[in-house]
Scaffold this motif. Structure first.
Motif, short mmCIF file in Angstrom:
data_model
loop_
_atom_site.label_atom_id
_atom_site.label_comp_id
_atom_site.label_asym_id
_atom_site.label_seq_id
_atom_site.Cartn_x
_atom_site.Cartn_y
_atom_site.Cartn_z
N VAL A 452 46.79 74.00 18.74
CA VAL A 452 45.56 74.79 18.76
C VAL A 452 45.25 75.25 20.17
O VAL A 452 44.85 76.41 20.40
N LEU A 453 45.41 74.36 21.15
CA LEU A 453 45.19 74.75 22.54
C LEU A 453 46.18 75.82 22.97
O LEU A 453 45.82 76.76 23.70
N THR A 454 47.43 75.70 22.51
CA THR A 454 48.44 76.68 22.86
C THR A 454 48.09 78.07 22.33
O THR A 454 48.38 79.09 22.97
N VAL A 455 47.48 78.11 21.13
CA VAL A 455 47.08 79.39 20.56
C VAL A 455 46.14 80.12 21.52
O VAL A 455 46.27 81.33 21.75
N GLY A 456 45.20 79.37 22.11
CA GLY A 456 44.29 80.01 23.06
C GLY A 456 44.97 80.37 24.37
O GLY A 456 44.70 81.42 24.96
N MET A 457 45.88 79.49 24.81
CA MET A 457 46.56 79.74 26.09
C MET A 457 47.64 80.80 25.99
O MET A 457 48.01 81.42 26.99
N ALA A 458 48.18 81.00 24.77
CA ALA A 458 49.32 81.89 24.60
C ALA A 458 49.00 83.32 25.01
O ALA A 458 49.87 84.04 25.53
N VAL A 459 47.77 83.77 24.74
CA VAL A 459 47.41 85.15 25.06
C VAL A 459 46.90 85.28 26.49
O VAL A 459 46.62 86.39 26.94
N ASP A 460 46.79 84.16 27.19
CA ASP A 460 46.28 84.21 28.56
C ASP A 460 47.18 85.07 29.44
O ASP A 460 46.70 85.88 30.25
N ALA A 461 48.50 84.89 29.29
CA ALA A 461 49.43 85.69 30.08
C ALA A 461 49.32 87.16 29.73
O ALA A 461 49.38 88.04 30.62
N ASN A 462 49.15 87.47 28.43
CA ASN A 462 49.00 88.87 28.04
C ASN A 462 47.71 89.48 28.60
O ASN A 462 47.69 90.64 29.01
N VAL A 463 46.64 88.67 28.64
CA VAL A 463 45.39 89.16 29.23
C VAL A 463 45.59 89.52 30.70
O VAL A 463 45.12 90.57 31.17
N LEU A 464 46.31 88.67 31.43
CA LEU A 464 46.58 88.96 32.84
C LEU A 464 47.37 90.26 32.99
O LEU A 464 47.07 91.10 33.86
N VAL A 465 48.39 90.44 32.16
CA VAL A 465 49.21 91.65 32.23
C VAL A 465 48.39 92.89 31.88
O VAL A 465 48.41 93.91 32.60
N PHE A 466 47.65 92.80 30.78
CA PHE A 466 46.90 93.98 30.32
C PHE A 466 45.80 94.36 31.31
O PHE A 466 45.54 95.55 31.55
#
Length: 556
Positions: A452-466
C-alpha cells in the motif's frame, strides 16, 4: 529529440512480460496451489490417484507455478513459543564423564583405593574414593581428561572443573562449557524442529531462536497449536534394550544398571518391563523410518539402521535368538518382540496398535531425530483461516482504496501523462508480485502495508518528472526537448529519494525480524520496481505516443 533505442525498448518490454508472467499464478492461487501439492506428492512417491492427477492437470506445466507464500496472519495456522530445558543435557553429559573418570581412576587404585559414584545434582558428578590420602592424585588424574573450550574472547578454558574435599571428588561443567553446551543444544533443537516441520509439508514456517533458550515457531496452514505440539513437542527418544524380566509391581526393586519401564500396549495394561539400562542401539543410529502396515494389515513403522547401528543390532540379535528385546519410545515400551532369527539386514518394523496418523507422525519424529532436551511451551495460539481471510479482505480494501485514489489524482493532475503513470502503476504492482513469487517470499499483513505504501510512492518519481517537464515547457522549449530534459533533470532527485528509502528497507530487513522483515521486503522490492516503471516504462509509453501523434504542443 526524445527517443529510446530498439534494444532498450526490447529489454523494457521483455522485463515487463516476464514479471507479469511470474505474477500470473497468484491470480489463480487455489488452482495452482493444488497443482503444486499434487506434483510434489507424486514426485515423493505417492500413488497417482484420480484426485492427484486431476489437481496436477489443473494448471499447465509449461507456465510458472511459483506462488507468493501467505504468512501466518493471512493463511491461519499455529504459533508456539517454547523454552528449551538446557539443564537436561547436563545430566547426560555427567553420565558420559563418569565412564572417563572411572577409567582414569581405575589404574590408580593403589593410590585412591576403590571408587563409587554418589548421588548428586544433575549438573555434577560426585565420586567417593576409599583412600582420602590419594585425593590430590585423583584430582590430578581427572583434570587430565579435561578438554579445552574456546570462548568468544579466543581464550581457552577447560570443559570441566574438578575439586576434592575429604573422600568426595566433585566434577562439574565449567561456565564456558555450559555456555557452549547451551548453544549446541539450541542449535540442535532448532534444526530438529525445522526438519520435523518440513517433513509434514507445511509452507514457509518461521522457526527462530529468541533470547538464550527460547524458540519461536510459527507454521502457516496447520490445523491447530495442539497438532503442531504433537509434531514437535516430544523428544522421540527411541532405544532398543535387552529384556531382563516383567512385573506387575510398579515399585519393583531394580539394580543401579537396570530400568523399570511401563508398557503402553493395551493388552499388557499394568505391565512393567525390567530392562538393561545400556541400550543396544538408539534412534541416533536410524537412517530412515517410514509408515507402513504389518502382516496383519495394522499400521506400523518400518525402520532402517545406518551401517554401525545395523552391525550392532545384527550382532545382538544373532547372540540372543529366542530372547525378547524392548523397543522403548520416550521411556515407554511400545513393543517387546521375541527374536526369532538374527536380523542382519539392518532393518525392522515397529508395531504397537497405532492409527495411521500416529504411525505417520512417529515415522516423522524418528526420521528427524530426538530433541536433545525437553521443551516447555510458554505461549500457544491457533489462528483460524477465517481470521486470516479477514486480514486479506482488509488488506485488499486498503490496497484498492489507495490504488483508486492515486489513479484519480494522477489523471486529474496530469491528464494523458497521468494515464501513462497509472498504467505503469498497474504494471508496478504486477512486477512486485512477480518478484515475490520468484524469490519465494512470504507475504504477511505488514507486507501488504508495504505494498500500500509502495502504491503511493510509485507515482512520486512520475510527479517529479512531470513537474520538471512543466517547468521546461515554461521556458518556450519544444515538447520533445522539454520531455527529454524533464527525465534528465529529475533523475538525480528520483535516485536520491529512492536510494535513501531503500537503505532504510535494508536496515529494517537486517535488524528486524518477523513482521518487520515482511514490511521491508515488499518496501524494498516496491522501490526497485517503482524506479524501473517510472524511468523506463512511462518513458517508453510517452515515446511511442509522441512518435505517433507528433504533437506541436503538450499539456502536462
Amino acid at each position: 529529440m526524445i527517443q529510446m533505442s530498439t534494444w532498450q525498448r526490447i529489454v523494457v518490454v521483455l522485463t515487463v512480460l516476464v514479471g507479469l508472467t511470474l505474477a500470473m499464478p497468484n491470480g489463480f492461487y487455489t488452482t495452482v496451489e493444488r497443482h503444486n501439492d499434487a506434483v510434489a506428492a507424486m514426485e515423493g512417491g505417492a500413488p497417482a490417484t484420480p484426485e492427484l492427477t486431476a489437481d496436477a492437470a489443473g494448471w499447465p506445466g509449461a507456465l510458472p507455478s511459483s506462488l507468493v507464500n501467505l504468512g501466518l496472519d493471512l493463511r491461519g495456522g499455529a504459533h508456539l513459543l517454547a523454552e528449551v530445558q538446557v539443564e537436561d543435557v547436563y545430566e547426560s553429559r555427567m553420565d558420559g564423564y563418569w565412564l572417563q573418570v572411572r577409567d582414569a581412576l581405575r589404574d590408580a587404585r593403589d593410590t585412591v583405593g576403590t571408587i563409587r559414584r554418589q548421588p548428586s545434582a544433575g549438573d555434577e558428578l560426585k565420586v567417593k574414593i576409599s583412600n582420602p590420602a590419594g585425593m590430590a592424585e585423583a584430582v590430578r588424574l581427572v583434570r587430565a581428561i579435561a578438554t579445552p573450550v574456546v570462548n568468544l574472547t579466543g581464550s581457552f578454558d577447560n570443559d570441566i572443573e574438578v575439586e576434592g574435599a575429604g573422600d568426595i571428588l566433585t566434577v562439574r561443567l565449567s561456565e564456558a562449557e555450559q555456555l557452549a553446551t547451551n548453544d549446541r543444544t539450541m542449535q540442535q533443537s532448532l534444526e530438529i524442529i525445522r526438519r520435523r516441520v518440513d517433513e509434514v509439508g507445511t509452507r514457509e514456517p518461521t522457526i527462530q531462536r529468541q533470547g538464550e533458550r527460547r524458540i519461536l515457531i510459527q507454521v502457516p496452514g496447520i490445523g491447530s497449536a495442539t497438532e503442531l505440539k504433537e509434531i514437535i513437542g516430544t523428544t522421540a527418544k527411541l532405544t532398543f534394550h535387552p529384556v531382563i524380566g516383567r512385573t506387575q509391581n510398579p515399585n519393583e526393586r531394580t539394580t543401579g544398571r537396570q530400568l523399570l519401564v511401563p508398557s503402553i500396549d493395551p493388552q499388557e495394561q499394568g505391565t512393567f518391563y525390567i530392562l538393561e539400562q545400556t541400550p543396544v542401539v538408539t534412534g541416533e543410529d536410524l537412517a530412515d523410518a517410514q509408515p507402513a502396515f504389518d502382516q496383519n494389515g495394522f499400521p506400523a513403522v518400518t525402520f532402517r539402521f545406518n551401517p554401525s547401528g545395523g552391525r550392532a543390532f545384527g550382532l545382538f540379535t544373532a547372540e540372543n535368538v529366542g530372547a525378547p528385546f524392548a523397543i522403548v519410545l520416550d521411556n515407554e515400551v511400545i513393543s517387546a518382540p521375541v527374536i526369532r532369527e538374527p536380523i542382519l539386514g539392518g532393518s525392522g518394523q515397529i508395531s504397537g496398535n497405532f492409527t495411521v496418523p500416529e504411525s505417520t507422525n512417529l515415522a516423522v519424529l524418528l526420521r528427524a531425530g530426538a530433541l536433545p532436551a525437553e521443551m516447555t511451551f510458554l505461549e500457544e495460539r491457533t489462528i483460524g483461516p477465517e481470521l486470516g481471510q479477514d486480514s486479506i479482505d482488509a488488506g485488499k480494501i486498503a490496497t484498492v482504496v489507495a490504488f483508486i485514489a492515486v489513479l484519480i489524482f494522477m489523471f486529474l493532475s496530469y491528464g494523458t501523462f497521468g494515464l501513462f503513470a497509472n498504467v505503469a502503476l498497474i504494471i508496478n504492482i504486477g512486477l512486485i508480485f512477480g518478484l515475490l513469487s520468484l524469490i519465494g517470499a512470504t507475504l504477511t499483513l505488514p507486507g501488504i502495508a508495504g505494498i500500500v505504501l509502495t502504491v503511493g510512492m510509485a507515482v512520486d518519481a512520475n510527479v517529479l518528472v512531470f513537474e520538471r517537464i512543466r517547468e521546461e515547457l515554461k521556458t518556450s522549449k519544444g515538447p520533445a526537448r522539454a520531455i527529454e530534459l524533464g527525465y534528465e533533470k529529475a533523475l538525480s532527485a528520483i535516485l536520491d529519494a529512492n536510494i535513501t528509502t531503500f537503505i532504510v528497507a535494508v536496515i529494517l530487513f537486517v535488524m528486524g525480524s518477523g513482521p518487520v522483515r515482511g514490511f521491508s521486503i515488499t518496501l524494498g522490492l516496491g522501490i526497485m520496481t517503482s524506479v524501473f516503471t517510472a524511468l523506463y516504462v512511462t518513458r517508453l509509453m510517452i515515446v511511442i505516443w509522441f512518435e505517433r501523434r507528433r504533437p506541436k504542443t503538450i499539456e502536462v
